[in-house]
Design a protein around this motif. Structure first.
Motif, PDB file in Angstrom:
ATOM      1  N   TYR A   3     -66.972  14.433  -7.415  1.00 25.10           N
ATOM      2  CA  TYR A   3     -65.737  14.882  -8.045  1.00 25.10           C
ATOM      3  C   TYR A   3     -66.032  15.405  -9.436  1.00 25.10           C
ATOM      4  CZ  TYR A   3     -65.742  10.743 -11.015  1.00 25.10           C
ATOM      5  OH  TYR A   3     -66.086   9.795 -11.958  1.00 25.10           O
ATOM      6  N   ILE A   4     -65.113  16.220  -9.923  1.00 21.71           N
ATOM      7  CA  ILE A   4     -65.170  16.694 -11.302  1.00 21.71           C
ATOM      8  C   ILE A   4     -63.737  16.801 -11.800  1.00 21.71           C
ATOM      9  CG2 ILE A   4     -65.305  19.097 -10.511  1.00 21.71           C
ATOM     10  CD1 ILE A   4     -66.805  19.760 -13.063  1.00 21.71           C
ATOM     11  N   ILE A   5     -63.468  16.229 -12.981  1.00 22.81           N
ATOM     12  CA  ILE A   5     -62.137  16.266 -13.593  1.00 22.81           C
ATOM     13  C   ILE A   5     -62.282  16.926 -14.960  1.00 22.81           C
ATOM     14  CG2 ILE A   5     -60.120  14.943 -14.307  1.00 22.81           C
ATOM     15  CD1 ILE A   5     -61.047  12.691 -12.493  1.00 22.81           C
ATOM     16  N   LEU A   6     -61.651  18.074 -15.139  1.00 22.91           N
ATOM     17  CA  LEU A   6     -61.693  18.805 -16.406  1.00 22.91           C
ATOM     18  C   LEU A   6     -60.360  18.614 -17.116  1.00 22.91           C
ATOM     19  CD1 LEU A   6     -63.398  22.066 -15.117  1.00 22.91           C
ATOM     20  CD2 LEU A   6     -64.481  20.081 -16.157  1.00 22.91           C
ATOM     21  N   ASN A   7     -60.419  18.161 -18.379  1.00 22.14           N
ATOM     22  CA  ASN A   7     -59.218  17.801 -19.131  1.00 22.14           C
ATOM     23  C   ASN A   7     -59.145  18.636 -20.407  1.00 22.14           C
ATOM     24  OD1 ASN A   7     -58.572  15.078 -17.552  1.00 22.14           O
ATOM     25  ND2 ASN A   7     -60.767  15.113 -18.002  1.00 22.14           N
ATOM     26  N   PHE A   8     -57.954  19.203 -20.658  1.00 23.94           N
ATOM     27  CA  PHE A   8     -57.758  20.056 -21.820  1.00 23.94           C
ATOM     28  C   PHE A   8     -56.429  19.689 -22.492  1.00 23.94           C
ATOM     29  CE2 PHE A   8     -60.097  22.358 -18.598  1.00 23.94           C
ATOM     30  CZ  PHE A   8     -61.207  22.822 -19.285  1.00 23.94           C
ATOM     31  N   ASN A   9     -56.394  19.901 -23.798  1.00 23.30           N
ATOM     32  CA  ASN A   9     -55.152  19.718 -24.561  1.00 23.30           C
ATOM     33  C   ASN A   9     -54.899  21.021 -25.301  1.00 23.30           C
ATOM     34  OD1 ASN A   9     -52.957  18.822 -25.949  1.00 23.30           O
ATOM     35  ND2 ASN A   9     -53.982  17.107 -26.959  1.00 23.30           N
ATOM     36  N   GLU A  10     -54.139  21.920 -24.631  1.00 21.66           N
ATOM     37  CA  GLU A  10     -53.901  23.260 -25.160  1.00 21.66           C
ATOM     38  C   GLU A  10     -52.414  23.480 -25.376  1.00 21.66           C
ATOM     39  OE1 GLU A  10     -55.896  25.879 -25.945  1.00 21.66           O
ATOM     40  OE2 GLU A  10     -57.684  24.643 -25.694  1.00 21.66           O
ATOM     41  N   LYS A  11     -52.089  23.985 -26.586  1.00 23.78           N
ATOM     42  CA  LYS A  11     -50.711  24.369 -26.904  1.00 23.78           C
ATOM     43  C   LYS A  11     -49.729  23.220 -26.693  1.00 23.78           C
ATOM     44  CE  LYS A  11     -51.671  29.138 -25.721  1.00 23.78           C
ATOM     45  NZ  LYS A  11     -53.089  28.870 -25.409  1.00 23.78           N
ATOM     46  N   GLY A  12     -50.163  22.005 -27.086  1.00 23.36           N
ATOM     47  CA  GLY A  12     -49.282  20.854 -27.025  1.00 23.36           C
ATOM     48  C   GLY A  12     -49.066  20.304 -25.633  1.00 23.36           C
ATOM     49  N   ALA A  13     -49.877  20.712 -24.651  1.00 22.91           N
ATOM     50  CA  ALA A  13     -49.734  20.229 -23.280  1.00 22.91           C
ATOM     51  C   ALA A  13     -51.080  19.708 -22.789  1.00 22.91           C
ATOM     52  CB  ALA A  13     -49.225  21.335 -22.367  1.00 22.91           C
ATOM     53  N   PHE A  14     -51.023  18.834 -21.779  1.00 21.24           N
ATOM     54  CA  PHE A  14     -52.223  18.271 -21.172  1.00 21.24           C
ATOM     55  C   PHE A  14     -52.465  18.982 -19.839  1.00 21.24           C
ATOM     56  CE2 PHE A  14     -53.946  14.879 -18.277  1.00 21.24           C
ATOM     57  CZ  PHE A  14     -55.254  14.974 -18.735  1.00 21.24           C
ATOM     58  N   GLN A  15     -53.587  19.734 -19.753  1.00 19.92           N
ATOM     59  CA  GLN A  15     -53.942  20.445 -18.529  1.00 19.92           C
ATOM     60  C   GLN A  15     -55.149  19.770 -17.893  1.00 19.92           C
ATOM     61  OE1 GLN A  15     -53.576  22.276 -21.460  1.00 19.92           O
ATOM     62  NE2 GLN A  15     -52.302  24.060 -21.086  1.00 19.92           N
ATOM     63  N   GLN A  16     -55.080  19.652 -16.570  1.00 23.70           N
ATOM     64  CA  GLN A  16     -56.146  18.940 -15.855  1.00 23.70           C
ATOM     65  C   GLN A  16     -56.465  19.669 -14.550  1.00 23.70           C
ATOM     66  OE1 GLN A  16     -55.513  14.969 -13.907  1.00 23.70           O
ATOM     67  NE2 GLN A  16     -56.894  14.262 -15.540  1.00 23.70           N
ATOM     68  N   VAL A  17     -57.754  19.841 -14.271  1.00 27.39           N
ATOM     69  CA  VAL A  17     -58.224  20.430 -13.024  1.00 27.39           C
ATOM     70  C   VAL A  17     -59.138  19.414 -12.341  1.00 27.39           C
ATOM     71  CG1 VAL A  17     -59.533  22.300 -11.943  1.00 27.39           C
ATOM     72  CG2 VAL A  17     -58.090  22.771 -13.927  1.00 27.39           C
TER      73      VAL A  17
END
Length: 553
Positions: free
Chosen positions: A512-526
């Motif tokens: 598995y791979i979980i990519l986590n980002f905090n962009e423009k005040g939101a939490f994005q996850q793939v």
């Protein structure tokens, strides 16, 4: 200034008369007027209130010396507003000064309050900035009393793209057509018969007479080749008797062959005159002397012997009794059986050749591409079809995360517990496949309520626990910093796990791979999950990861 110095003379404790001296010095000094050559940057906007999609005109003006080098902003430096176009630079001269003006058309397609950031202008390698501005983008008012509102249409299933299979089908048809043409040309088509084949198809009587005619026209006697002459002469008559009279003439000696003819004559199966048999025996004996005793007959005698043999052939044809109906029927059945065997042999030959061509083609493909690739191409492989299918580049959620995936991700409704509803404002999740399937992809965008402090580590731990709840065991967790090809930084969580197959105690190794980002005040996850031994999954994963980007909102 002079007045101030004189006024503060006592406070500065200057010597007597010093104030008058300073005043005289200032009054007597020459006056110098310095030109104001410092560049000046100003900006203005034609409106701070627009509707969605409308454009504002943002103007930057630079006043500087005529020899000054000025560089205006280029590209999309106005985010969150989007630059539609930039005008050419207008130049106005006033003596030794010039005024440079450039106008930018800006827009935004989402409502809200936006800050137009300060813009950098470079003047003679010196950085100057404009003021930031506030722009309000209003929604377009909709009169719901007269305009009927409709629900959002659900996702529509589209037919699968078969472009790759069409290409394979065309190549398969071309290959089969070429193979079929070769098989037909070399094995199935009716080829023109050679002279020897035409003669072989003649009835035994006609073939024997033709052979005797060709022997008469040969050069054997002219070249005194008596042995060859008599060998061919006896072979012609023996072959005829074997086919027409059905006796073993080719392997019999002269005495044995004559004895067989006499026995058939006495039995009434061959109405052949005794003189004919006697003459035939005489020619055979002379031939034996020529072939084995090196006897040299005269040319005239050899020609007469050929005529005797021709007479034997004709008399034998006349002496053969007419076949009965039973014999004719047996002969027809025999001919039909021979034809059937011939057709069967041709079919078997065709199948063997086609199989050989297929084996050679497969062998060449395996040698060039490898057994596994050929097997997956012929019999199919689920993730290989994903890798080589038609990929889709799309935006998911808001603020949007951009992904390229082998299939469109479908919106999935996530039921949030009451505790999370207090902190989460919106959650948009899009998925393809399941944890226990061949390949799983999910993309989610989460926004939080005002005042909530977001902790990415807690969100990552929650994702790992969700995988455990869905059947994953022995999860190994590794964490690294991650940067997308477009320069966005995030946290990468990856590792392996055991996936328990439903309804069984058997488990398979997964990654598995979980990519986590905090962009423009939101939490994005793939999240990407696949089988560890899947030879195509890594290529799919890398392509998805390298496509991650975030749209400028």
């Amino acid at each position: 200034m002079i007045r101030d110095l004189l006024h503060n003379k006592k406070r500065l404790s200057l010597p007597k008369g010093t104030g008058i001296l300073f005043a005289m010095m200032f009054l007597m000094a020459p006056v110098q007027i310095v030109a104001q050559d410092t560049p000046r940057v100003t900006s203005k906007i034609d409106s701070t209130h627009i509707r969605i999609g409308e454009q504002v005109q943002f103007e930057i003006s630079v006043e500087a010396d005529t020899t000054t080098l000025v560089v205006f902003p280029e590209g999309q430096t106005f985010a969150p507003l989007e630059m539609v176009r930039a005008s050419d630079i207008d130049t106005f001269r006033n003596k030794d000064r010039m005024n440079l003006i450039r106008t930018y058309a800006l827009t935004q397609f989402d409502s809200g309050h936006y800050t137009l950031p300060r813009q950098k202008i470079i003047v003679n390698n010196k950085e100057l900035y404009t003021d930031s501005l506030q722009v309000l983008v209003n929604d377009i008012a909709v009169d719901t009393t007269t305009q009927k509102m409709y629900d959002i249409k659900p996702l529509a299933e589209v037919s699968r793209n078969y472009s790759d299979w069409v290409r394979y089908l065309i190549w398969g048809i071309v290959f089969l057509a070429v193979a079929g043409a070769l098989i037909y040309w070399f094995f199935l088509r009716k080829k023109p018969l050679t002279q020897e084949e035409k003669e072989a198809l003649l009835p035994p009587f006609d073939r024997a007479l033709l052979g005797l005619k060709q022997l008469e026209e040969s050069r054997y006697l002219i070249q005194s080749q008596y042995k060859e002459y008599y060998s061919e002469l006896t072979n012609i008559v023996r072959a005829y008797l074997e086919e027409e009279v059905h006796i073993s003439a080719m392997e019999s000696t002269t005495e044995e062959l004559v004895a067989k003819l006499e026995m058939m004559q006495q039995a009434g199966k061959l109405n052949l005159e005794k003189d004919t048999i006697t003459n035939f025996k005489s020619v055979l004996q002379k031939a034996d002397l020529v072939k084995f005793a090196r006897s040299r007959p005269d040319t005239h005698g050899a020609e007469e012997d050929r005529k005797v043999i021709e007479n034997v052939v004709v008399r034998t044809k006349e002496a053969i009794p007419e076949p009965t109906e039973e014999e004719l029927l047996q002969r027809e059945e025999y001919i039909a059986e021979m034809a059937r065997k011939k057709r069967k042999k041709k079919r078997i030959t065709t199948i063997i050749i086609a199989a050989a061509v297929l084996v050679v083609a497969l062998g060449g493909a395996v040698t060039y591409y490898g057994f596994t690739k050929v097997k997956d191409t012929v019999f199919g492989h689920p993730t290989r079809e994903l890798l080589h299918g038609e990929w889709v580049n799309s935006e998911y959620g808001y603020p949007a995360i951009v992904l390229e995936t082998p299939q469109v991700l479908k919106r999935t409704a996530i039921e949030l517990p009451e505790s999370l509803k207090q902190v989460i404002s919106t959650n948009q999740t899009f998925t393809y496949g399941g944890l226990l399937g061949d390949f799983h992809i999910s993309a989610s965008v989460t926004t939080f309520r005002e005042g909530v402090e977001f902790n990415m580590e807690d969100a990552i731990q929650g994702s790992v626990k969700t995988m455990e709840q869905q059947g994953a065991k022995n999860i190994i967790v590794k964490q690294d910093e991650f940067t997308t090809p477009s320069g966005k930084k995030g946290i990468k969580v990856h590792g392996s796990m055991d996936i328990t197959l439903p309804g069984t105690e058997k488990s398979e190794k997964g990654e598995y791979i979980i990519l986590n980002f905090n962009e423009k005040g939101a939490f994005q996850q793939v999240i990407i999950i696949h089988r560890q031994d899947d030879r195509y999954a890594k290529d799919i994963e890398n392509r998805i990861v390298n496509s991650i980007d975030f749209k400028n909102q």
